[in-house]
Scaffold this motif. Structure first.
Motif: not given
Ligand code: UDP
Ligand code: MG
Length: 323
Positions: A12-25, A91-102
């Motif tokens: 799960v990744v929250p995204v707020y104006n991260e257009v440059e990081s998204l492809p690499e993420l 929907r996963g059995k485990a949920v991983i939270l992380m930021d979009a900026d890597l």
């Protein structure tokens, strides 16, 4: 339909104006998740981006409909709310939270998964070092984590952000906690079960600027404190006793001084200082009281936590947000 598939891992990744990081993420998450060899999904929550992140997320879904599920908000609702929505849709059995900026390297995920397989329900990543952040951010963060530990009853691990893995059991409890002013790491600690930390080095931002200016940081800290502690309210009681005690002690001192013919404590200045000091203290605590009442008011209104403009799945699937 993809929504019917069994999924083991939801990132799960929250995204707020991260257009440059998204492809690499996407590239790095995909590489790591494929190496784990179990079905996975990437839930991207667009928190009202205005820089083209939204279009990019839609494109990623077209490219890889099996894994990418964008949840698109109707406006900016804030980081903690975006993470909440991601958890709702995961929907996963485990949920991983992380930021979009890597700043949270996806390469740490296998270590989190390993602990989960050992039977831990919450595996949080502890920042043993932070690279590329200002001394001000590090100092205020260090102060905040220590303060929150001192004044709350919940054992919130220090130097730990939202980067973590949570088991379905924990996620289901979190989803029932519908409080508006959310401090997810505290809420996850409150849930309990078996929790453990894994150290990692927090990387510098991959691209762009921080989306947490001082104003948002202060709001975040204040939400954390008021969600988990009455300490600010109790301070009024302590200060009240302290000033009343001082007054009681001062009466005999002044009487003795007068009897001894002294002119100490004569005049307006002392009165003025005492009145201003107490007036100030009272107003401050009235303000703090107001903050708590405001939060009660927010809860009573019972509005939804967020508004989704575009859900990831077909229209027929019910919105996962419970009331
Ligand atoms: N974020 C968000 N909504 C906001 C602010 C931030 O979804 O209103 C996201 C942001 O895109 C990033 C994460 O929350 O994925 C953490 O934000 P950021 O990296 O700017 O915070 P920092 O690491 O500087 O504390
Ligand atoms: Mg960041």
């Amino acid at each position: 339909m993809t929504s019917q598939r069994e999924v083991t891992f939801s990132v799960v990744v929250p995204v707020y104006n991260e257009v440059e990081s998204l492809p690499e993420l996407y590239r790095r998450v995909r590489a790591v998740m494929e190496s784990l060899g179990e079905p996975w999904e990437l839930v991207l929550v667009d928190d009202g981006s205005t820089d083209g992140s939204t279009e990019l997320m839609r494109r990623l879904r077209e490219q890889d409909p099996e894994h990418v599920r964008p949840v698109i908000f109707s406006r900016n609702f804030g980081h903690q709310i975006a993470v909440t929505a991601g958890i709702d849709y995961a929907r996963g059995k485990a949920v991983i939270l992380m930021d979009a900026d890597l700043q949270d390297p996806p390469e740490v995920i296998p270590q989190l998964v390993e602990k989960w397989r050992e039977g831990y329900h919450v595996v949080y990543a502890v920042r043993k070092a932070r690279e590329g952040e200002s001394w001000f951010k590090k100092a205020t963060a260090a102060l905040f984590y220590r303060l929150i530990r001192r004044i709350t009853d919940v054992d919130i691990p220090p130097d730990t952000g939202d980067f973590r893995l949570m088991d379905r059991r924990v996620v289901d409890v979190l989803r029932q906690m519908k409080e508006r002013h959310r401090f997810l790491r505290g809420m996850a600690a409150w849930v309990g079960f078996r929790q453990i930390g894994v150290p990692y080095v927090r990387a510098p931002r991959y691209a762009g600027e921080t989306k947490y200016p001082l104003r948002k940081m202060l709001k975040f800290a204040w939400d954390a404190i008021t969600s988990f502690s009455y300490a600010p309210l109790q301070m009024a009681t302590y200060l009240g006793f302290l000033s009343a005690g001082m007054a009681i002690l001062a009466i005999p001192v002044v009487v003795m001084a007068r009897l001894a013919g002294s002119h100490a404590f004569y005049g307006q200045a002392t009165t003025l200082i005492a009145v201003l000091f107490l007036g100030g203290v009272q107003l401050i605590f009235l303000g703090i009281l107001g903050e708590y009442i405001g939060r009660i008011y927010d809860e009573v209104k019972g509005r939804p936590l967020y508004v989704v403009a575009e859900a990831p799945d077909d229209e027929t699937s019910p919105p996962p947000q419970s009331k």
